[in-house]
Design an enzyme around this catalytic site. Sequence first.
Site, PDB file in Angstrom:
ATOM      1  N   GLU A  21       0.814  -1.232   0.000  1.00 27.17           N
ATOM      2  CA  GLU A  21       0.000   0.000   0.000  1.00 27.17           C
ATOM      3  C   GLU A  21       0.836   1.264   0.000  1.00 27.17           C
ATOM      4  OE1 GLU A  21      -3.176   0.232   2.749  1.00 27.17           O
ATOM      5  OE2 GLU A  21      -3.778  -1.838   2.441  1.00 27.17           O
ATOM      6  N   SER A  70      -1.382   3.610   5.474  1.00 29.83           N
ATOM      7  CA  SER A  70      -0.291   3.364   4.510  1.00 29.83           C
ATOM      8  C   SER A  70       0.757   4.475   4.555  1.00 29.83           C
ATOM      9  CB  SER A  70      -0.827   3.156   3.097  1.00 29.83           C
ATOM     10  OG  SER A  70      -1.648   4.207   2.691  1.00 29.83           O
ATOM     11  N   ASN A  79      -2.011  -8.401  -0.013  1.00 34.57           N
ATOM     12  CA  ASN A  79      -3.012  -8.822   0.992  1.00 34.57           C
ATOM     13  C   ASN A  79      -2.874 -10.300   1.358  1.00 34.57           C
ATOM     14  OD1 ASN A  79      -4.240  -6.350  -0.225  1.00 34.57           O
ATOM     15  ND2 ASN A  79      -5.854  -6.853   1.240  1.00 34.57           N
ATOM     16  N   LYS A  83       3.098   3.514   7.297  1.00 32.29           N
ATOM     17  CA  LYS A  83       3.985   2.421   6.861  1.00 32.29           C
ATOM     18  C   LYS A  83       5.050   2.981   5.907  1.00 32.29           C
ATOM     19  CE  LYS A  83       3.823  -1.418   7.691  1.00 32.29           C
ATOM     20  NZ  LYS A  83       4.395  -2.224   8.806  1.00 32.29           N
TER      21      LYS A  83
HETATM   22  P1  NAD Z   1      -2.346  -7.466  13.079  1.00 28.73           P
HETATM   23  O1  NAD Z   1      -3.089  -6.210  13.343  1.00 28.73           O
HETATM   24  O2  NAD Z   1      -3.103  -8.747  12.951  1.00 28.73           O
HETATM   25  O3  NAD Z   1      -1.243  -7.692  14.229  1.00 28.73           O
HETATM   26  C1  NAD Z   1      -0.445  -6.647  14.715  1.00 28.73           C
HETATM   27  C2  NAD Z   1       0.222  -7.145  15.993  1.00 28.73           C
HETATM   28  O4  NAD Z   1       1.086  -6.085  16.476  1.00 28.73           O
HETATM   29  C3  NAD Z   1      -0.754  -7.471  17.130  1.00 28.73           C
HETATM   30  O5  NAD Z   1      -0.387  -8.673  17.766  1.00 28.73           O
HETATM   31  C4  NAD Z   1      -0.619  -6.281  18.088  1.00 28.73           C
HETATM   32  O6  NAD Z   1      -0.900  -6.606  19.435  1.00 28.73           O
HETATM   33  C5  NAD Z   1       0.855  -5.916  17.878  1.00 28.73           C
HETATM   34  N1  NAD Z   1       1.128  -4.505  18.223  1.00 28.73           N
HETATM   35  C6  NAD Z   1       0.423  -3.408  17.816  1.00 28.73           C
HETATM   36  N2  NAD Z   1       0.989  -2.292  18.359  1.00 28.73           N
HETATM   37  C7  NAD Z   1       2.053  -2.699  19.079  1.00 28.73           C
HETATM   38  C8  NAD Z   1       3.048  -2.015  19.859  1.00 28.73           C
HETATM   39  N3  NAD Z   1       3.023  -0.682  19.973  1.00 28.73           N
HETATM   40  N4  NAD Z   1       3.996  -2.734  20.454  1.00 28.73           N
HETATM   41  C9  NAD Z   1       4.046  -4.096  20.346  1.00 28.73           C
HETATM   42  N5  NAD Z   1       3.120  -4.794  19.637  1.00 28.73           N
HETATM   43  C10 NAD Z   1       2.144  -4.107  19.013  1.00 28.73           C
HETATM   44  O7  NAD Z   1      -1.483  -7.171  11.769  1.00 28.73           O
HETATM   45  P2  NAD Z   1      -1.101  -8.133  10.560  1.00 28.73           P
HETATM   46  O8  NAD Z   1      -2.173  -8.098   9.538  1.00 28.73           O
HETATM   47  O9  NAD Z   1      -0.629  -9.413  11.093  1.00 28.73           O
HETATM   48  O10 NAD Z   1       0.139  -7.316   9.951  1.00 28.73           O
HETATM   49  C11 NAD Z   1       1.450  -7.516  10.485  1.00 28.73           C
HETATM   50  C12 NAD Z   1       2.446  -6.663   9.709  1.00 28.73           C
HETATM   51  O11 NAD Z   1       2.413  -7.034   8.332  1.00 28.73           O
HETATM   52  C13 NAD Z   1       2.152  -5.172   9.752  1.00 28.73           C
HETATM   53  O12 NAD Z   1       3.370  -4.479   9.848  1.00 28.73           O
HETATM   54  C14 NAD Z   1       1.480  -4.887   8.424  1.00 28.73           C
HETATM   55  O13 NAD Z   1       1.703  -3.574   8.010  1.00 28.73           O
HETATM   56  C15 NAD Z   1       2.170  -5.884   7.525  1.00 28.73           C
HETATM   57  N6  NAD Z   1       1.420  -6.339   6.349  1.00 28.73           N
HETATM   58  C16 NAD Z   1       0.151  -6.835   6.506  1.00 28.73           C
HETATM   59  C17 NAD Z   1      -0.518  -7.345   5.378  1.00 28.73           C
HETATM   60  C18 NAD Z   1      -1.908  -7.958   5.503  1.00 28.73           C
HETATM   61  O14 NAD Z   1      -2.484  -8.365   4.500  1.00 28.73           O
HETATM   62  N7  NAD Z   1      -2.485  -8.060   6.682  1.00 28.73           N
HETATM   63  C19 NAD Z   1       0.101  -7.315   4.125  1.00 28.73           C
HETATM   64  C20 NAD Z   1       1.394  -6.761   4.016  1.00 28.73           C
HETATM   65  C21 NAD Z   1       2.038  -6.298   5.139  1.00 28.73           C
HETATM   66  O1  DAU Z   2      -2.227  -4.753   0.729  1.00 32.04           O
HETATM   67  C1  DAU Z   2      -1.756  -5.078   1.993  1.00 32.04           C
HETATM   68  C2  DAU Z   2      -2.698  -4.564   3.053  1.00 32.04           C
HETATM   69  O2  DAU Z   2      -3.843  -5.426   3.022  1.00 32.04           O
HETATM   70  C3  DAU Z   2      -2.087  -4.549   4.447  1.00 32.04           C
HETATM   71  O3  DAU Z   2      -1.033  -3.620   4.462  1.00 32.04           O
HETATM   72  C4  DAU Z   2      -3.124  -4.177   5.511  1.00 32.04           C
HETATM   73  O4  DAU Z   2      -2.553  -4.280   6.791  1.00 32.04           O
HETATM   74  C5  DAU Z   2      -4.283  -5.141   5.394  1.00 32.04           C
HETATM   75  O5  DAU Z   2      -5.304  -4.793   6.306  1.00 32.04           O
HETATM   76  C6  DAU Z   2      -4.845  -5.136   3.962  1.00 32.04           C
HETATM   77  O6  DAU Z   2      -5.449  -3.848   3.677  1.00 32.04           O
HETATM   78  P1  DAU Z   2      -6.850  -3.724   2.893  1.00 32.04           P
HETATM   79  O7  DAU Z   2      -7.445  -2.427   3.230  1.00 32.04           O
HETATM   80  O8  DAU Z   2      -6.681  -4.086   1.458  1.00 32.04           O
HETATM   81  O9  DAU Z   2      -7.652  -4.961   3.602  1.00 32.04           O
HETATM   82  P2  DAU Z   2      -9.158  -5.100   4.158  1.00 32.04           P
HETATM   83  O10 DAU Z   2      -9.287  -6.529   4.565  1.00 32.04           O
HETATM   84  O11 DAU Z   2      -9.480  -4.067   5.149  1.00 32.04           O
HETATM   85  O12 DAU Z   2     -10.038  -4.854   2.861  1.00 32.04           O
HETATM   86  C7  DAU Z   2      -9.853  -5.590   1.667  1.00 32.04           C
HETATM   87  C8  DAU Z   2     -10.795  -5.005   0.617  1.00 32.04           C
HETATM   88  O13 DAU Z   2     -12.146  -5.315   0.967  1.00 32.04           O
HETATM   89  C9  DAU Z   2     -10.718  -3.511   0.512  1.00 32.04           C
HETATM   90  O14 DAU Z   2     -10.888  -3.149  -0.873  1.00 32.04           O
HETATM   91  C10 DAU Z   2     -11.927  -3.011   1.315  1.00 32.04           C
HETATM   92  C11 DAU Z   2     -12.932  -4.112   1.110  1.00 32.04           C
HETATM   93  N1  DAU Z   2     -13.879  -4.377   2.218  1.00 32.04           N
HETATM   94  C12 DAU Z   2     -13.367  -4.517   3.482  1.00 32.04           C
HETATM   95  C13 DAU Z   2     -14.192  -4.826   4.542  1.00 32.04           C
HETATM   96  C14 DAU Z   2     -13.661  -4.978   5.945  1.00 32.04           C
HETATM   97  C15 DAU Z   2     -15.234  -4.560   1.961  1.00 32.04           C
HETATM   98  O15 DAU Z   2     -15.702  -4.447   0.808  1.00 32.04           O
HETATM   99  N2  DAU Z   2     -16.046  -4.882   3.002  1.00 32.04           N
HETATM  100  C16 DAU Z   2     -15.600  -5.020   4.284  1.00 32.04           C
HETATM  101  O16 DAU Z   2     -16.405  -5.335   5.177  1.00 32.04           O
END
Ligand code: NAD
Ligand code: DAU
Length: 337
Positions: free
Chosen positions: A128, A154, A182, A157
């Site tokens: 992002e 974003s 994602n 980040k």
């Molecule tokens: P998440 O929200 O599920 O987990 C985040 C974790 O960080 C939690 O366990 C929370 O308790 C901990 N945390 C938050 N603030 C904190 C602090 N101040 N000190 C210590 N711990 C803390 O997030 P996720 O989806 O697992 O994402 C993890 C990492 O991967 C993030 O850096 C995110 O930007 C990155 N990322 C996520 C995705 C995705 O699709 N979810 C994709 C690409 C990158």
């Molecule tokens: O691309 C990587 C990112 O993917 C990570 O950096 C983020 O931490 C992670 O949360 C995710 O971000 P998105 O915003 O893409 O994910 P989210 O699951 O929130 O939403 C995915 C898509 O679905 C987005 O286009 C919004 C849409 N959406 C989301 C929710 C929660 C819906 O249409 N309905 C919903 O209820």
Amino acid sequence: MSEQYRHILVTGGCGFIGSNFVHYVVREHPEVHVTVLDKLTYAGNPENIASLPSSSVELVVGDICDVKLVDELVSGSDAVVHYAAESHNDNSICDPSPFVLTNVQGTFCLLEACRRHGVRFHHVSTDEVYGDLALDDPARFTEESPYRPSSPYSSTKAASDMLVRAWARTYDILVTISNCSNNYGPYQHIEKFIPRQITNVLCGIRPKLYGDGRNVRDWIHTDDHSRAVWKILTCGQAGETYLIGADGERSNIDVLREILTVMGRPEDEFDWVRDRPGHDRRYAIDSAKLRRELGWKPIYTDFSQGLARTIAWYSEHGQWWRDSKDATEKKYASQGQ
Ligand code: NAD
Ligand code: DAU
């Protein structure tokens, strides 16, 4: 390669992707000891790693902004893998403040400790930071794409990526950055798109689709992400950035219809709801550098199979998510979503 790193510090290891990474390390590299530093916010759940042996994994509950604690933990580690973050775009729109603190200040705090103790740092970031692409644009993000973040999440980040790059160049510390698309899989908080819709169906609530539903996300199984991070940690070139993606582009409406169909519901049984402000249109990753230079490739290439397994996981683990369902949906309802 893991002989290099016997003691690793994993921040955010009780969250979705961090806990899957800890499981991966214990399973594939049992000689490595993992210390998890996690604040246990609403998104962190110690249950996610509770089944792992205490000889391999230690949980320290604390904040990555705590200079003294971070210094102590980093000084005893060979490498830091930094997942901890505030991660949800919708939350960042309601209240950006914890995002600035944890994502920017917290990363700064870790970098400073790594600088003091000469410890290797891997920064887990997101696609992002590159903003979004048009639906009809054949382009995908590469390591050369300009930074163009759109949301408070974003942008924080992106700011943390900039700190990491500057610390590498100025202080010569050993860093790598990965920007992934994602993720889906087990242990993802039910505020996120896929688990929200699965648990809605399981609770008899109609799924909710933002805007016109045509936004595209590039889905990757979280285990493929974990293998890529390990590869970069152990074989990546210091100072380099690697994009991680598995060619999984899909529109939100297609993903939602598939969830409904697999769960035995009519594919139009959902509500259209208010769009996310500034909603990114499309993400798409070109992971050629990671594949070419480090020989990584995804294993979970069948999205339908991975999605069906994820649906099964949430169906079988109601006790893991049920307590947070009401509060999550109340919050969305107050936002018209
Ligand atoms: P998440 O929200 O599920 O987990 C985040 C974790 O960080 C939690 O366990 C929370 O308790 C901990 N945390 C938050 N603030 C904190 C602090 N101040 N000190 C210590 N711990 C803390 O997030 P996720 O989806 O697992 O994402 C993890 C990492 O991967 C993030 O850096 C995110 O930007 C990155 N990322 C996520 C995705 C995705 O699709 N979810 C994709 C690409 C990158
Ligand atoms: O691309 C990587 C990112 O993917 C990570 O950096 C983020 O931490 C992670 O949360 C995710 O971000 P998105 O915003 O893409 O994910 P989210 O699951 O929130 O939403 C995915 C898509 O679905 C987005 O286009 C919004 C849409 N959406 C989301 C929710 C929660 C819906 O249409 N309905 C919903 O209820």
